[in-house]
Design a protein around this motif. Structure first.
Motif, PDB file in Angstrom:
ATOM      1  N   ASP A  14       6.285 -13.164  35.693  1.00  0.00           N
ATOM      2  CA  ASP A  14       5.392 -12.512  36.643  1.00  0.00           C
ATOM      3  C   ASP A  14       4.429 -13.548  37.203  1.00  0.00           C
ATOM      4  N   LEU A  15       4.474 -13.761  38.510  1.00  0.00           N
ATOM      5  CA  LEU A  15       3.616 -14.750  39.162  1.00  0.00           C
ATOM      6  C   LEU A  15       2.267 -14.130  39.483  1.00  0.00           C
ATOM      7  N   ILE A  16       1.197 -14.833  39.096  1.00  0.00           N
ATOM      8  CA  ILE A  16      -0.156 -14.416  39.448  1.00  0.00           C
ATOM      9  C   ILE A  16      -0.707 -15.428  40.449  1.00  0.00           C
ATOM     10  N   VAL A  17      -1.076 -14.945  41.618  1.00  0.00           N
ATOM     11  CA  VAL A  17      -1.516 -15.810  42.712  1.00  0.00           C
ATOM     12  C   VAL A  17      -2.968 -15.508  43.056  1.00  0.00           C
ATOM     13  N   GLY A  18      -3.759 -16.559  43.194  1.00  0.00           N
ATOM     14  CA  GLY A  18      -5.112 -16.421  43.698  1.00  0.00           C
ATOM     15  C   GLY A  18      -5.167 -16.819  45.163  1.00  0.00           C
ATOM     16  N   LEU A  19      -5.778 -16.004  45.991  1.00  0.00           N
ATOM     17  CA  LEU A  19      -5.940 -16.290  47.412  1.00  0.00           C
ATOM     18  C   LEU A  19      -7.432 -16.396  47.714  1.00  0.00           C
ATOM     19  N   VAL A  20      -7.819 -17.522  48.305  1.00  0.00           N
ATOM     20  CA  VAL A  20      -9.228 -17.773  48.591  1.00  0.00           C
ATOM     21  C   VAL A  20      -9.383 -18.110  50.067  1.00  0.00           C
ATOM     22  N   SER A  21     -10.128 -17.297  50.782  1.00  0.00           N
ATOM     23  CA  SER A  21     -10.439 -17.584  52.181  1.00  0.00           C
ATOM     24  C   SER A  21     -11.875 -18.085  52.250  1.00  0.00           C
ATOM     25  N   VAL A  22     -12.029 -19.292  52.797  1.00  0.00           N
ATOM     26  CA  VAL A  22     -13.342 -19.934  52.848  1.00  0.00           C
ATOM     27  C   VAL A  22     -13.851 -19.886  54.290  1.00  0.00           C
ATOM     28  N   SER A  23     -14.895 -19.098  54.512  1.00  0.00           N
ATOM     29  CA  SER A  23     -15.437 -18.948  55.863  1.00  0.00           C
ATOM     30  C   SER A  23     -16.835 -18.360  55.789  1.00  0.00           C
ATOM     31  N   ASP A  24     -17.812 -19.073  56.357  1.00  0.00           N
ATOM     32  CA  ASP A  24     -19.172 -18.536  56.415  1.00  0.00           C
ATOM     33  C   ASP A  24     -19.209 -17.229  57.189  1.00  0.00           C
ATOM     34  N   ARG A  25     -18.594 -17.219  58.363  1.00  0.00           N
ATOM     35  CA  ARG A  25     -18.710 -16.053  59.245  1.00  0.00           C
ATOM     36  C   ARG A  25     -17.914 -14.860  58.745  1.00  0.00           C
ATOM     37  N   ALA A  26     -16.700 -15.093  58.259  1.00  0.00           N
ATOM     38  CA  ALA A  26     -15.914 -13.963  57.754  1.00  0.00           C
ATOM     39  C   ALA A  26     -16.540 -13.382  56.494  1.00  0.00           C
ATOM     40  N   SER A  27     -17.049 -14.238  55.620  1.00  0.00           N
ATOM     41  CA  SER A  27     -17.637 -13.736  54.378  1.00  0.00           C
ATOM     42  C   SER A  27     -18.932 -12.974  54.624  1.00  0.00           C
ATOM     43  N   SER A  28     -19.597 -13.243  55.765  1.00  0.00           N
ATOM     44  CA  SER A  28     -20.829 -12.530  56.098  1.00  0.00           C
ATOM     45  C   SER A  28     -20.575 -11.332  57.011  1.00  0.00           C
ATOM     46  N   GLY A  29     -19.313 -11.076  57.354  1.00  0.00           N
ATOM     47  CA  GLY A  29     -18.962  -9.906  58.143  1.00  0.00           C
ATOM     48  C   GLY A  29     -19.020 -10.085  59.636  1.00  0.00           C
ATOM     49  N   VAL A  30     -19.190 -11.333  60.118  1.00  0.00           N
ATOM     50  CA  VAL A  30     -19.243 -11.579  61.559  1.00  0.00           C
ATOM     51  C   VAL A  30     -17.897 -11.276  62.201  1.00  0.00           C
ATOM     52  N   TYR A  31     -16.817 -11.654  61.522  1.00  0.00           N
ATOM     53  CA  TYR A  31     -15.490 -11.263  61.987  1.00  0.00           C
ATOM     54  C   TYR A  31     -14.597 -11.032  60.784  1.00  0.00           C
ATOM     55  N   GLN A  32     -13.453 -10.403  61.025  1.00  0.00           N
ATOM     56  CA  GLN A  32     -12.556 -10.033  59.939  1.00  0.00           C
ATOM     57  C   GLN A  32     -11.692 -11.215  59.526  1.00  0.00           C
ATOM     58  N   GLN A  34      -8.589 -13.275  58.445  1.00  0.00           N
ATOM     59  CA  GLN A  34      -7.162 -13.162  58.719  1.00  0.00           C
ATOM     60  C   GLN A  34      -6.302 -13.906  57.701  1.00  0.00           C
ATOM     61  N   GLY A  35      -6.904 -14.851  56.969  1.00  0.00           N
ATOM     62  CA  GLY A  35      -6.128 -15.685  56.069  1.00  0.00           C
ATOM     63  C   GLY A  35      -5.521 -14.941  54.903  1.00  0.00           C
ATOM     64  N   ILE A  36      -6.322 -14.145  54.198  1.00  0.00           N
ATOM     65  CA  ILE A  36      -5.812 -13.432  53.028  1.00  0.00           C
ATOM     66  C   ILE A  36      -4.745 -12.404  53.410  1.00  0.00           C
ATOM     67  N   PRO A  37      -4.960 -11.581  54.456  1.00  0.00           N
ATOM     68  CA  PRO A  37      -3.879 -10.657  54.843  1.00  0.00           C
ATOM     69  C   PRO A  37      -2.590 -11.380  55.237  1.00  0.00           C
ATOM     70  N   ALA A  38      -2.717 -12.510  55.951  1.00  0.00           N
ATOM     71  CA  ALA A  38      -1.524 -13.254  56.367  1.00  0.00           C
ATOM     72  C   ALA A  38      -0.774 -13.802  55.159  1.00  0.00           C
ATOM     73  N   LEU A  39      -1.498 -14.352  54.195  1.00  0.00           N
ATOM     74  CA  LEU A  39      -0.861 -14.899  53.007  1.00  0.00           C
ATOM     75  C   LEU A  39      -0.246 -13.805  52.140  1.00  0.00           C
ATOM     76  N   THR A  40      -0.938 -12.693  52.007  1.00  0.00           N
ATOM     77  CA  THR A  40      -0.404 -11.580  51.215  1.00  0.00           C
ATOM     78  C   THR A  40       0.909 -11.086  51.803  1.00  0.00           C
ATOM     79  N   GLU A  41       0.929 -10.921  53.123  1.00  0.00           N
ATOM     80  CA  GLU A  41       2.153 -10.470  53.789  1.00  0.00           C
ATOM     81  C   GLU A  41       3.272 -11.493  53.629  1.00  0.00           C
ATOM     82  N   TRP A  42       2.945 -12.777  53.808  1.00  0.00           N
ATOM     83  CA  TRP A  42       3.973 -13.817  53.732  1.00  0.00           C
ATOM     84  C   TRP A  42       4.565 -13.919  52.335  1.00  0.00           C
ATOM     85  N   LEU A  43       3.731 -13.875  51.317  1.00  0.00           N
ATOM     86  CA  LEU A  43       4.233 -13.935  49.940  1.00  0.00           C
ATOM     87  C   LEU A  43       5.145 -12.753  49.636  1.00  0.00           C
TER      88      LEU A  43
END
Length: 213
Positions: A14-32, A34-43
């Motif tokens: 069973d593979l356990i994957v950590g996904l980390v999106s690094v972004s000042d603006r996304a983490s503060s809610g300025v915009y949504q 896209q990195g984590i959803p894209a990686l989740t879908e691709w995996l």
């Protein structure tokens, strides 16, 4: 919802994957983000068995990024950690430095190949400072790879470049991930070869592996 660590493996591979999106603006809610959803879908598309995923959306802070990587490897027991964002030359781009802060060993071939793939698309690929490392403890190890921030670039660097007939012209970095995980004691994972044909030496393959060379 909080998760208790370490996660429970559903089976030995069973593979356990950590996904980390690094972004000042996304983490503060300025915009949504896209990195984590894209990686989740691709995996979900490339792996023959769905992994368990732990995700984090965090600002561009070196100490915070390093702490998150330690948490995902040491506590969540992730086998693979993929980061997106924060790898350029801007002053706030500190993901590579934070990744090296937690590294036991650097894996420079991943970063070299990612830039080779990206250079086929944009000349600014030379501005990328992505790194890949192994983080080890006494009983566990994980591969950490910095990826670009844009979903299109993420897919390109992971899958590589194909010609009009579908033949691989430049290999993406994910082709080497399964065997790397084998070598550091991780789970045996398989990919759908029409997306990524992973490589293992004959002596390391299982009879059921569809990625026969």
């Amino acid at each position: 919802m909080s998760q208790s660590f370490p996660l429970q493996r559903r089976h030995p591979d069973d593979l356990i994957v950590g996904l980390v999106s690094v972004s000042d603006r996304a983490s503060s809610g300025v915009y949504q983000d896209q990195g984590i959803p894209a990686l989740t879908e691709w995996l979900g598309q490339v792996l023959t068995h769905a992994p368990q995923i732990v995700s984090r959306l965090i600002p561009d802070e070196r100490d915070g990024i390093a702490a998150t990587l330690r948490e995902l490897v040491d506590e969540a027991r992730c086998d693979l950690v993929l980061t997106t964002g924060g790898t350029g030359p801007a002053r706030r781009d500190v993901t590579p430095e934070a990744t090296l802060d937690v590294a036991s060993r650097e894996m420079p071939g991943f970063a070299e190949q990612m830039r080779q793939v990206s250079l086929k698309f944009v000349p600014t690929a030379i501005l990328s400072r992505q790194v890949a490392v192994i983080r080890e403890s006494a009983d566990h190890a994980a591969l950490i790879i910095n990826l670009p921030g844009q979903p299109k670039a993420i897919r390109e660097t992971l899958e590589g470049l194909r010609d009009a007939s579908g033949a691989v012209q430049v290999a993406g970095v994910f082709a080497a991930v399964p065997y790397c995980l084998d070598l550091i004691g991780g789970p045996y994972i398989e990919t759908h070869p029409e997306i990524v044909k992973s490589f293992r030496p004959k002596s390391a393959r299982r009879a059921t592996d569809g990625n026969q060379q």
